[in-house]
Design a protein around this motif. Structure first.
Motif: not given
Length: 808
Positions: A729-748
């Motif tokens: 993620i290269q943005s005007t705010a900052l640079t980020l590298f994101v990974e992981g799990v987004y859970g729809l049952k609260g296990n994000t």
């Protein structure tokens, strides 16, 4: 006056005296010459009836044919030479009397001028080898020498209880008629014998081909006949204008040709005859063949029968006309029916005259059928063993009247009018190898049609159903379905060939156009079909309706859909084109394309029935430059609250391959599996709370409006989890590298790498650029995002990079 009366009486007395004197003189003459006269008359009769003749008694009578004298023969028996083999006496009579002409008798000429036969049987017999006793009719070769003349002087013949039997076993023919009382006046010339016969007879049978049956079985016949025999050409003919058969009046005319062209012709006509009685006069086979049509009103009938005298099936032509009758056939019944018709058993000349080569015709038919009026110029029913009907049918009717005829479980007609104009050829009783063939059309006007299986109503139906032989076409059928104005065109190829035997092999091609489709109105198509039945009323086309119901359930279909606009809940699209294949409850989506949110979408996939509750759905979808904010809002953020449409901006392109369960009743997805490869260009994150929480880590940065370089990644979806592969993620705010799990049952559980280079403040002119996920980001701070006690994602430092370590 008394003077004249006395003279008249005196003259009459003198005349009577002369007559008595002459009759007394004749009596003396006859008495003196009795034996000579008996011998002369007996010889004359014997000469005319050649064969072994025996006469038990012969005598003269002055009263049998008074005032003429008669020779009375009793116990007459005439047999042919082969009698001992076949046992049939050619002629036997209790009494035969011959009337004698007085002047001819005195002049010693042929005095026999009349014959009376009582209690007799004439039996003309031919055995299986062809031997016949009819040679006895030809007389003895020297008979002229006995009589002195070959010319007959017969003036009359009387038959009382005299039975005539013609039994030809070689030709399977038998005619058996008993003349109870018949009186014939005879006029004869050298070439013509003319008889005016008044007869009271009983027909046991007229069998011209016993294998096919006999006519006039056990029927009384009374009437006056004009009979002629042409001696020169050997032709016997007769006619009568009024003969009673079982007390019903007929006209008869006929001829029997005993010359080289041995055949017979019979013409019969009558008026107001009941059909059961008329059939009883015919052979059993013809009666059975005609019985496929029955009438409750009398008809006028004319029949012509012609055939060979040497054996074989005669040609039969019967025509009739009827008015206002109720007509029953094996598949439909008509009321108030008027028509003319005919039957013949030689449809194709040269072929055998039998039921397979027979035809029944109806012309100018008008009738009422199941509540609506129909007409037909011509109806042909061929091959009466396996009947095939060929007809034209026309009618204008109220659509609701068809419900009693169709008796369909699938389709019900509630309003509107129809116009029928078809030509049909097919099996009359649903049997045989003939495939139904229909041409013509059914026009619908302002109809209301309900498809019960799916609970769909088609309002304001206007269009045509066109039959093209074995195919059916729907042309410009316009209707309104739950507020959607639809125009449909379609065809089913070979439907008439397959509908009865293999309805699952029928394929429907269906083109649908609408200026605007509200898709939610059609979600019932995904629900379980209603299996409830509609009450079936006897007498209609229930079998045909059942075949249509099975076709609609089992046939495959190809649906080509075009719509200017499509709406599904919050989703709106334009320029919609879809190619959909359907089989039973399975759907295949091919090249479904549309424009949405400034971009376009293309979809392929399948919807397959798993059970009564769920479908298995597989979709491959491509998005091109779709406004991501509008997309998210159109699909209600895809049922998640992690990131919503009002937090996003940019143009999204994606390639998704997902599978899911679809609840048939709720039309709701679950258990989603698959991958999404996406690219978000000119992207932005607006007021996204999780990012705003990072404000505490990076002071003096604007986390409320963040703009990105191209954002792209692959998301792996498994049930209620979305796996985010390492994403830059290269943005005007900052640079980020994101990974992981987004859970729809609260296990994000998401890991964020923030390179320390972010500490350098970025001004308003900074343009973010991607360096790649595989490039080294340098020294970094790691954050970990997980749900807090309130269910919202909270970020904290992840000094030991636990998520990454777990991954490794």
């Amino acid at each position: 006056m008394n003077k004249y009366i006395k003279r008249i009486w005196k003259g009459f007395a003198i005349f009577l005296g002369i007559i008595l004197l002459l009759y007394f003189a004749l009596f003396i003459y006859v008495s003196v010459n009795k034996q000579s006269i008996i011998k002369q008359v007996s010889a004359k009769i014997s000469s005319r009836l050649s064969g072994d003749v025996t006469i038990k008694n012969a005598q003269l009578s002055f009263f049998t044919h008074f005032p003429q004298i008669a020779v009375v023969l009793e116990g007459i028996n005439i047999r042919d030479s082969a009698f001992i083999k076949h046992g049939h006496t050619f002629f036997e009579a209790g009494k035969l009397s011959g009337s004698l002409g007085l002047m001819a008798l005195i002049g010693k000429k042929d005095a026999l001028n009349g014959i009376r036969i009582e209690n007799a049987t004439i039996y003309l017999f031919t055995d299986s080898t062809g031997y016949t006793n009819d040679y006895l009719l030809k007389g003895k070769k020297d008979s002229s020498k006995v009589s002195g003349s070959s010319k007959s002087n017969l003036k009359f013949i009387t038959l009382k209880n005299t039975r005539l039997i013609v039994d030809n076993q070689q030709r399977a023919k038998k005619i058996d008629v008993n003349f109870l009382n018949a009186q014939g006046d005879i006029k004869s010339s050298d070439s013509i014998l003319h008889v005016l016969l008044s007869a009271d007879a009983f027909s046991h049978q007229l069998g011209f081909n016993l294998d096919k049956g006999s006519y006039l079985i056990e029927k009384t016949v009374k009437g006056d006949f004009d009979i002629s025999y042409n001696k020169l050409h050997n032709i016997f003919s007769f006619q009568t204008d009024d003969v009673s058969i079982d007390k019903h009046s007929f006209k008869l005319k006929g001829a029997f040709y005993f010359n080289d062209d041995r055949h017979f012709d019979l013409d019969i006509s009558t008026k107001n005859i009941e059909m059961p009685f008329g059939r009883a006069l015919l052979t059993k086979k013809i009666s059975t063949a005609i019985s496929i049509i029955s009438l409750d009103k009398p008809v006028n009938v004319e029949a012509a029968i012609t055939g060979p005298l040497g054996g074989g099936e005669p040609k039969v032509n019967v025509s009739w006309s009827g008015k206002n009758a109720n007509v029953q056939t094996p598949i439909v019944n008509f009321s108030n029916c008027s028509f003319t018709g005919s039957y013949n058993n030689e449809l194709e000349k040269g072929k055998p005259r039998n039921d397979e080569n027979s035809r029944i015709e109806l012309h100018g038919l008008t009738a009422n059928w199941e509540g609506f009026d129909i007409s037909s110029k011509n109806v042909y029913i061929d091959n009466l063993v396996i009947p095939v009907i060929n007809c034209d049918v026309r009618s204008k009717f109220n659509l609701t009247t068809l419900n009693n005829v169709l008796q369909s479980n699938s389709i019900q007609l509630k309003e509107g009018n129809g116009e029928l104009n078809i030509l049909y050829k097919g099996p009359l009783m649903g049997t045989g190898n003939v495939t139904p063939f229909i041409t013509g059309s059914v026009l619908l006007h302002d109809g209301l049609v309900v498809y019960n299986r799916r609970g769909i109503e088609l309002e304001n139906c206007n269009g045509a159903i066109v039959f093209g032989g074995h195919d059916i076409f729907v042309k410009n059928l316009k209707s309104t379905i739950r507020g959607n104005v639809i125009t449909m065109n379609g065809r089913a190829v070979g439907v008439m060939t397959l509908i009865n035997s293999e309805p699952d092999k029928i394929h429907l091609d269906w083109d649908v156009y609408s200026p605007q489709i509200k898709l939610e109105a059609f979600t019932s198509l995904l629900k379980s079909a209603n299996s409830g039945s509609v009450a079936v009323k006897k007498g209609g086309l229930g079998k045909l309706a059942g075949q249509v119901d099975r076709m609609l359930d089992k046939a495959s279909a190809h649906l080509s859909l075009k719509a200017d606009k499509l709406i599904f809940r919050k989703f709106t699209a334009s320029a919609v084109n879809a190619s959909i294949a359907l089989f039973a409850n399975d759907w295949t989506l091919n090249n479904v394309s549309l424009r949405h949110a400034g971009g376009s979408m293309v979809m392929n996939g399948s919807i397959k029935e798993r059970n009564s509750s769920f479908y298995d759905v597989g979709l491959k979808t491509k998005l091109f430059n779709v406004d991501v904010k509008e997309l998210m809002e159109s699909f209600s953020n895809f049922g998640q609250t992690g990131i919503e449409g009002n937090n996003l901006k940019g143009l999204l392109s994606a390639d998704a391959d997902v599978h899911m369960d679809l609840n048939r009743e709720a039309v709701k997805s679950s258990n989603v599996q698959g991958t999404v490869n996406f690219s978000l260009k000119n992207g932005g994150l607006i007021n996204y709370e999780p990012m705003q929480k990072m404000q505490g880590f990076f002071k003096n940065r604007d986390f409320s409006h963040i703009y990105f370089a191209e954002l792209k990644d692959r998301l792996d979806i498994s049930s209620q989890e979305i796996k985010i592969n390492r994403m830059e993620i290269q943005s005007t705010a900052l640079t980020l590298f994101v990974e992981g799990v987004y859970g729809l049952k609260g296990n994000t559980d998401i890991s964020i790498q923030a390179p320390l280079s972010n500490l350098k403040k970025r001004d308003e002119t900074y343009v973010p650029e991607n360096i790649g996920t595989e490039q080294k980001a340098g020294a970094s701070i790691y954050l970990r995002g997980r749900p807090g006690s309130d269910g919202k994602i909270k970020f904290s430092t992840d000094i030991f990079k636990k998520l990454r370590g777990k991954k490794d």
